[in-house]
Design a protein around this motif. Sequence first.
Motif, short mmCIF file in Angstrom:
data_model
loop_
_atom_site.label_atom_id
_atom_site.label_comp_id
_atom_site.label_asym_id
_atom_site.label_seq_id
_atom_site.Cartn_x
_atom_site.Cartn_y
_atom_site.Cartn_z
N HIS A 36 2.07 70.40 16.55
CA HIS A 36 0.79 70.82 15.98
C HIS A 36 0.48 70.26 14.60
CE1 HIS A 36 0.21 73.56 19.31
NE2 HIS A 36 1.45 73.96 19.15
N GLY A 37 1.43 69.58 13.98
CA GLY A 37 1.18 69.04 12.64
C GLY A 37 1.18 70.13 11.59
N VAL A 38 0.11 70.28 10.89
CA VAL A 38 -0.01 71.27 9.83
C VAL A 38 -0.13 72.66 10.44
CG1 VAL A 38 -1.42 72.04 7.88
CG2 VAL A 38 -1.16 69.60 8.34
N ARG A 39 0.69 73.59 9.95
CA ARG A 39 0.64 74.97 10.44
C ARG A 39 0.72 75.93 9.27
NH1 ARG A 39 -1.41 75.35 15.12
NH2 ARG A 39 -0.08 76.86 16.11
N ARG A 40 -0.01 77.02 9.37
CA ARG A 40 0.11 78.11 8.42
C ARG A 40 1.17 79.06 8.95
NH1 ARG A 40 -5.91 79.61 6.48
NH2 ARG A 40 -4.72 80.77 4.96
N PHE A 41 1.64 79.95 8.08
CA PHE A 41 2.73 80.86 8.45
C PHE A 41 2.41 81.65 9.71
CE2 PHE A 41 5.16 84.77 8.32
CZ PHE A 41 6.44 84.31 8.04
N ALA A 42 1.23 82.25 9.75
CA ALA A 42 0.86 83.08 10.91
C ALA A 42 0.81 82.24 12.20
CB ALA A 42 -0.48 83.76 10.66
N GLN A 43 0.37 81.00 12.09
CA GLN A 43 0.33 80.13 13.27
C GLN A 43 1.75 79.82 13.76
OE1 GLN A 43 -1.96 77.08 11.26
NE2 GLN A 43 -3.67 77.39 12.70
N LEU A 44 2.65 79.57 12.81
CA LEU A 44 4.04 79.34 13.19
C LEU A 44 4.62 80.58 13.88
CD1 LEU A 44 5.51 77.43 10.12
CD2 LEU A 44 5.41 76.61 12.48
N VAL A 69 10.94 70.21 5.68
CA VAL A 69 9.61 70.80 5.72
C VAL A 69 9.01 70.77 4.33
CG1 VAL A 69 8.38 72.98 6.10
CG2 VAL A 69 10.15 72.29 7.69
N HIS A 70 7.72 70.47 4.28
CA HIS A 70 6.99 70.52 3.02
C HIS A 70 6.08 71.75 3.04
CE1 HIS A 70 4.76 69.37 -0.51
NE2 HIS A 70 3.63 69.52 0.18
N ARG A 71 6.13 72.52 1.96
CA ARG A 71 5.30 73.73 1.82
C ARG A 71 4.25 73.45 0.77
NH1 ARG A 71 5.69 78.56 -1.53
NH2 ARG A 71 4.93 80.35 -0.34
N GLU A 72 2.98 73.53 1.17
CA GLU A 72 1.87 73.27 0.26
C GLU A 72 1.12 74.57 0.01
OE1 GLU A 72 -0.42 70.96 -2.20
OE2 GLU A 72 1.14 70.10 -0.93
N VAL A 73 1.05 74.98 -1.26
CA VAL A 73 0.33 76.19 -1.65
C VAL A 73 -0.97 75.78 -2.31
CG1 VAL A 73 0.40 78.32 -3.00
CG2 VAL A 73 2.52 77.39 -2.03
N TYR A 74 -2.09 76.26 -1.78
CA TYR A 74 -3.40 75.92 -2.32
C TYR A 74 -3.86 77.04 -3.25
CZ TYR A 74 -3.41 72.29 1.18
OH TYR A 74 -3.09 71.18 1.93
N PRO A 78 -8.02 84.28 -0.75
CA PRO A 78 -6.57 84.52 -0.75
C PRO A 78 -5.80 83.20 -0.69
CG PRO A 78 -7.47 84.96 1.43
CD PRO A 78 -8.65 84.64 0.53
N PRO A 79 -4.55 83.22 -1.12
CA PRO A 79 -3.76 81.98 -1.13
C PRO A 79 -3.59 81.41 0.28
CG PRO A 79 -2.57 83.79 -2.18
CD PRO A 79 -3.81 84.36 -1.60
N ARG A 80 -3.62 80.10 0.35
CA ARG A 80 -3.40 79.41 1.62
C ARG A 80 -2.13 78.59 1.48
NH1 ARG A 80 -6.07 74.18 3.60
NH2 ARG A 80 -7.02 74.28 1.54
N VAL A 81 -1.22 78.75 2.43
CA VAL A 81 0.05 78.02 2.43
C VAL A 81 0.15 77.29 3.77
CG1 VAL A 81 2.55 78.17 2.28
CG2 VAL A 81 1.13 79.74 0.95
#
Length: 120
Positions: A36-44, A69-74, A78-81
């Motif tokens: 899936h490429g980019v995933r948010r925590f809830a999607q994982l 794994v790379h973790r990107e915090v925006y 609310p915060p998006r990771v």
Amino acid sequence: MATTARRGPYFCGLDAAMDVVSGKWKSLILWELREHGVRRFAQLRRGLPGVSEKMLVQQLREMEEDGLVHREVYPEVPPRVEYTLTGEGVSLNAALEALGEWGVERMRRIGAEKVVHVAS
């Protein structure tokens, strides 16, 4: 980010590789990110039925420390990771493909059913 050795010294390359993918969830997280490429925590979490929030957080932290794994915090409210594979994570997935193919053949041989789930 530099990779870390949890146990070392290693006896062989397989020992070093197993150190990074040990446990039930790491290889499945790698595969989920590959698919899936980019995933948010809830999607994982939705894509990995049975994983607890605590375990997923722990596994992702270790994988980030290991450079998989790379973790990107925006900086949003609310915060998006978002999580993505690094180059090392991609290369590990390539190495795991043969193991996955072996597993599919084994499931066929022993009559095990493939579990199919749809994650959004």
